[in-house]
Design a protein around this motif. Sequence first.
Motif, mmCIF file in Angstrom:
data_model
loop_
_atom_site.group_PDB
_atom_site.id
_atom_site.type_symbol
_atom_site.label_atom_id
_atom_site.label_comp_id
_atom_site.label_asym_id
_atom_site.label_seq_id
_atom_site.Cartn_x
_atom_site.Cartn_y
_atom_site.Cartn_z
ATOM 1 N N GLY A 1 -5.940 10.903 -6.997
ATOM 2 C CA GLY A 1 -6.351 9.649 -7.606
ATOM 3 C C GLY A 1 -6.082 9.603 -9.090
ATOM 4 N N ILE A 2 -6.719 8.648 -9.757
ATOM 5 C CA ILE A 2 -6.440 8.392 -11.162
ATOM 6 C C ILE A 2 -6.782 9.589 -12.042
ATOM 7 C CG2 ILE A 2 -8.686 7.331 -11.587
ATOM 8 C CD1 ILE A 2 -5.309 6.229 -13.110
ATOM 9 N N ASP A 3 -7.812 10.340 -11.694
ATOM 10 C CA ASP A 3 -8.157 11.509 -12.503
ATOM 11 C C ASP A 3 -7.067 12.574 -12.441
ATOM 12 O OD1 ASP A 3 -10.508 10.476 -13.487
ATOM 13 O OD2 ASP A 3 -11.751 11.340 -11.897
ATOM 14 N N ASP A 4 -6.361 12.650 -11.325
ATOM 15 C CA ASP A 4 -5.233 13.587 -11.226
ATOM 16 C C ASP A 4 -4.122 13.176 -12.180
ATOM 17 O OD1 ASP A 4 -5.931 15.456 -8.839
ATOM 18 O OD2 ASP A 4 -6.377 13.440 -8.107
ATOM 19 N N LEU A 5 -3.893 11.872 -12.337
ATOM 20 C CA LEU A 5 -2.893 11.398 -13.290
ATOM 21 C C LEU A 5 -3.297 11.745 -14.717
ATOM 22 C CD1 LEU A 5 -1.770 7.846 -12.102
ATOM 23 C CD2 LEU A 5 -0.672 10.041 -11.725
#
Length: 383
Positions: free
Chosen positions: A262-266
């Motif tokens: 998800g966005i936290d991985d980005l």
Amino acid sequence: MLPISNSLMDAALAGRVWRPGVGPSLVTLRGNDVVDITSSVHPTMRDLCEAPNPAQIVRQAEGETIVTLQDLSNASLNAKAQDDLRWLAPCDLQAIKACGVTFAGSMVERVIEEQAAGDPARAEAIRARVGTIIGDSLSGLTPGSKEAEKVKELLQSEGLWSQYLEVGIGPYAEVFTKSQPMSAVGWGADVGLHPVSEWNNPEPEIVLVVGSDGTIKGATLGNDVNLRDIEGRSALLLGKAKDNNASCALGPLIRFFDDGYGIDDLRRAELSMSVTGEDGFELQGHSSMTQISRDPEDLAAQTIGRHHQYPDGFVLFCGTMFAPTKDRDGPGLGFTHHTGDVVEISEAALGSLRNTVRLSTDCAEWTFGTAALMRNLAKRGLL
């Protein structure tokens, strides 16, 4: 190196390939097999990205196995004709947008480009002066904050204020059109430099995939080819510097958000890049999303909203901290591309994007646009 490693085979991945005698097709991976999942429900990547849960669709879609990952990659590196099997950029009808000057390091280099008026021979001396004055004052600075205003006043007093620092530490992000829908190239293709440019470099970037409602659906990798001399002469030349034949590379596939990504991985993404020249020159680069000055969700929100709609969604380059200064052609001249350079951009969760540098005038002409796609899909009974 293959575009996707075995460690990513369980990810929700979707891309596009050109199938000989068929045309552009949506694909996913099943192990080492490339599977065509094009359907009348989701004939384009735009349609897939507009679905509420693209990751689930990709995982459940039935399809036709067309080639192995290895054979597709080999074919892409050798493709010459319009109807040859090859990877395509994973987006199709989406607008291709980009944000610039989103990292402190690249902000400094943009100031240098502007001060040097696009002349690499002047850059080294200006770099030393700017570095002495700015130091690490931009590190951790929140754009639009009171602290950013103080830095702005300091730079203005030193005669070093720049339009690049305005978008770098001011309240508004720089958002521009990188290239036209359907014009980007994919993995293995030649990427183009406008022949008037003599000072240029690759830019390894995370690229957001955003739906028409502003929701970030996933991400891919991108090379936002940068013509430092052209843009450095005047910001009004940004279009000439950015939007040229084959000047935008994306891929290899889109990784859709799901429970495992998800966005936290980005926000934690670490990009590596290598440039290998036919002259034996090698350059290694790195860009960490942990160092970005503006959050990816903020960049998307500044692009789409009540002020601007994108009914087919868009992809958005997030910018890079990579700004090469390693000398190549002589002391103090820094880095610039030579034709034949192989650029490889990698990120553990997104795979790797490989392209070979040519002049835009030597790259394959862009002839298959939106009208051609619509006619092709209609002929195949997919519309």
